[in-house]
Design an enzyme around this catalytic site. Structure first.
Site, PDB file in Angstrom:
ATOM      1  N   SER A 180       0.632  -1.174  -0.037  1.00 27.57           N
ATOM      2  CA  SER A 180      -0.017   0.063   0.125  1.00 27.57           C
ATOM      3  C   SER A 180       0.890   1.399  -0.035  1.00 27.57           C
ATOM      4  O   SER A 180       0.318   2.287  -0.327  1.00 27.57           O
ATOM      5  CB  SER A 180      -1.046   0.194   1.161  1.00 27.57           C
ATOM      6  OG  SER A 180      -0.230  -0.369   2.327  1.00 27.57           O
ATOM      7  N   HIS A 208      -5.346  -3.305  -3.195  1.00 27.53           N
ATOM      8  CA  HIS A 208      -5.001  -2.285  -4.012  1.00 27.53           C
ATOM      9  C   HIS A 208      -4.894  -2.966  -5.282  1.00 27.53           C
ATOM     10  O   HIS A 208      -4.770  -2.305  -6.307  1.00 27.53           O
ATOM     11  CB  HIS A 208      -3.752  -1.718  -3.492  1.00 27.53           C
ATOM     12  CG  HIS A 208      -3.733  -0.752  -2.478  1.00 27.53           C
ATOM     13  ND1 HIS A 208      -4.329   0.446  -2.242  1.00 27.53           N
ATOM     14  CD2 HIS A 208      -3.398  -1.263  -1.211  1.00 27.53           C
ATOM     15  CE1 HIS A 208      -4.266   0.684  -1.020  1.00 27.53           C
ATOM     16  NE2 HIS A 208      -3.611  -0.251  -0.177  1.00 27.53           N
ATOM     17  N   LYS A 239     -12.001   0.745  -1.593  1.00 29.22           N
ATOM     18  CA  LYS A 239     -11.064   1.427  -2.302  1.00 29.22           C
ATOM     19  C   LYS A 239     -11.724   1.574  -3.634  1.00 29.22           C
ATOM     20  O   LYS A 239     -12.610   2.363  -3.878  1.00 29.22           O
ATOM     21  CB  LYS A 239      -9.716   0.656  -2.199  1.00 29.22           C
ATOM     22  CG  LYS A 239      -9.083   1.095  -0.843  1.00 29.22           C
ATOM     23  CD  LYS A 239      -7.948   0.361  -0.443  1.00 29.22           C
ATOM     24  CE  LYS A 239      -7.499   0.791   1.191  1.00 29.22           C
ATOM     25  NZ  LYS A 239      -6.689  -0.425   1.888  1.00 29.22           N
TER      26      LYS A 239
HETATM   27  C1  LIG Z   1      -6.815  -0.403   3.210  1.00 29.60           C
HETATM   28  C2  LIG Z   1      -6.122  -1.566   3.660  1.00 29.60           C
HETATM   29  C3  LIG Z   1      -6.655  -2.577   4.411  1.00 29.60           C
HETATM   30  C4  LIG Z   1      -7.625  -2.310   5.219  1.00 29.60           C
HETATM   31  O1  LIG Z   1      -9.032  -2.175   4.587  1.00 29.60           O
HETATM   32  P1  LIG Z   1     -10.264  -1.164   5.245  1.00 29.60           P
HETATM   33  O2  LIG Z   1     -11.373  -1.992   4.327  1.00 29.60           O
HETATM   34  O3  LIG Z   1      -9.642   0.345   4.623  1.00 29.60           O
HETATM   35  O4  LIG Z   1     -10.177  -1.384   6.551  1.00 29.60           O
HETATM   36  C5  LIG Z   1      -6.008  -3.704   4.590  1.00 29.60           C
HETATM   37  N1  LIG Z   1      -5.026  -4.203   3.960  1.00 29.60           N
HETATM   38  C6  LIG Z   1      -4.471  -3.144   2.830  1.00 29.60           C
HETATM   39  C7  LIG Z   1      -3.275  -3.737   2.251  1.00 29.60           C
HETATM   40  C8  LIG Z   1      -4.903  -1.846   2.852  1.00 29.60           C
HETATM   41  O5  LIG Z   1      -4.245  -1.157   2.053  1.00 29.60           O
END
Ligand SMILES: *Cc1c(COP(=O)(O)O)cnc(C)c1O
Length: 394
Positions: A180, A208, A239
């Protein structure tokens, strides 16, 4: 209270002195790529809404329609009376989307990772985790009570050596598919091969990758055409999907185990049925967002092409929507981010502990909803700001 107060005040000033203090900017979305901050219109390269779906009229209407048809709230946990027909329909669609036998919808990705790691592994087991994995994976491994081995970032050879020397009967490998803060990708094919050789599970966090990668945006595992009952796929819906939530897709035996035992699932109220309904629409929109994915790739190429002008700062190579520009020092990174903001552009400064000390960066995220003009403005502004930058401080 006073001993506590003294401690909190001392911690806060040390935090501030180290350049680690965060401020939450209050935003009003104007479009998928623009926000208003303090009355000023800002083009944002700061969101993970990679396809612009958070502001998509069909998705907004789907939430409203879902609430009208199914109600605003679910009323209870899934195992009591909160598992509505629309949740069930969504899980069916999620499994189909991921190309897996079964799926379980979760509140968010953080909670999904806790659910996975605490339910699939426990005392006496061993978890092998990439050293740059997301904080929610780190926390899940800690809560699991399994032994945890970190392996060097994306290093399948190092992982192999660790797996070989492990004596645990049950092994689990866990990785972000796309990291991320760096935007690079895990060697999933090699990791699966190792999982097969060493009788391990492979947990893939595709927060992602989903929406951005693979046929119809169906994520990293589908992009590589990997099929295995060892793969446990975690996709997030806050996302690219433009909503909030997450899901786990895997073999039925694994999904059933999660339903029975995952404490974050069993002891938590089911998500709003309106959200579940909208998520079904989001999956359709992701699948048909070919034009947005193509635009995203073109923006990425353009930024990469312009990046030599920003030396000594380095734009990390990326095949995703995450384009980190490594600055190094915390103060310098913040200064550049502030200068961009003055010019109406927002690329957030990411500092330790989110990233390793000395690697503070601008985390530029691109969206298929950005226009060519947005990208050109960012490029021009970065060139101007960096040209004026002092020699980077450590
Ligand atoms: C954003 C993210 C999460 C958490 O997901 P949310 O739905 O925002 O709680 C988990 N793993 C990765 C790699 C992320 O980028």
């Amino acid at each position: 209270m006073s001993a506590w107060r003294d401690r909190f005040l001392a911690d806060a000033s040390a935090w501030r002195a180290a350049g680690l203090e965060r401020t939450r900017r209050v935003v009003r979305p104007v479009s998928a790529t623009a926000v208003e901050i303090d009355g000023k219109l800002i083009t944002a390269f700061a969101s993970n809404d990679y396809l612009g779906l958070s502001q998509h009229p069909r998705l907004i209407e789907a939430i409203a329609e879902g609430a009208r048809r199914f109600g605003a709230g679910s009323g209870a946990s899934h195992l009591v009376s909160g598992h509505h027909a629309v949740h069930d329909a969504l899980e069916h669609e999620l499994a189909r989307f991921a190309g897996m036998p079964a799926a379980l919808a979760c509140m968010n990705g953080y909670v999904a990772n806790l659910a996975l790691l605490t339910t699939l592994a426990g005392e006496g087991d061993e978890i092998f985790s990439d050293q740059l994995n997301h904080a929610s994976i780190v926390d899940g491994t800690r809560l699991s009570r399994a032994a945890v081995k970190l392996y060097p970032h994306a290093d399948a050879d190092a992982l192999e050596a660790q797996l070989k020397s492990s004596r645990a009967a049950h092994k689990l490998v866990v990785t972000d598919a796309v990291f991320s803060m760096d935007g690079d990708v895990a060697p999933l094919r090699e990791l699966l091969w190792l999982a097969e050789r060493h009788d391990a599970l492979l947990v893939v966090d595709d927060a992602h990758g989903l929406g951005v990668w693979g046929p119809e945006g169906r994520g990293s595992v589908r992009a590589l055409g990997l099929d295995s009952e060892r793969i446990v796929y975690m996709g997030t819906l806050g996302k690219s999907a433009g909503l909030s939530g997450a899901f786990i897709a895997a073999d039925r035996l694994i999904i059933e185990r999660l339903i029975q035992r995952a404490r974050t699932y069993v002891f938590s109220t089911a998500a709003s049925p309106a959200l579940a309904h909208a998520t079904i629409t989001a999956l359709e929109l992701i699948r048909s967002a070919q034009a947005e994915r193509a635009r995203l790739a073109a923006h990425r190429d353009r930024l990469q092409e312009a990046s030599p002008a920003w030396r000594p700062y380095r734009l990390l190579p990326s095949s995703t929507a995450i384009m980190p520009l490594i600055i190094g020092g915390n103060t310098e990174t913040v200064r550049i981010a502030e200068a961009l903001l003055q010019m109406g552009l927002w690329a957030p400064a990411i500092r330790p502990p989110t990233v390793p000390a000395g690697s503070a960066r601008l985390r530029i995220t691109l969206s298929g909803a950005h226009s060519d003009d947005d990208i050109e403005r960012l490029i021009a502004a970065l060139s101007q700001v960096i040209d004026r930058a002092a020699v980077p401080q450590a």
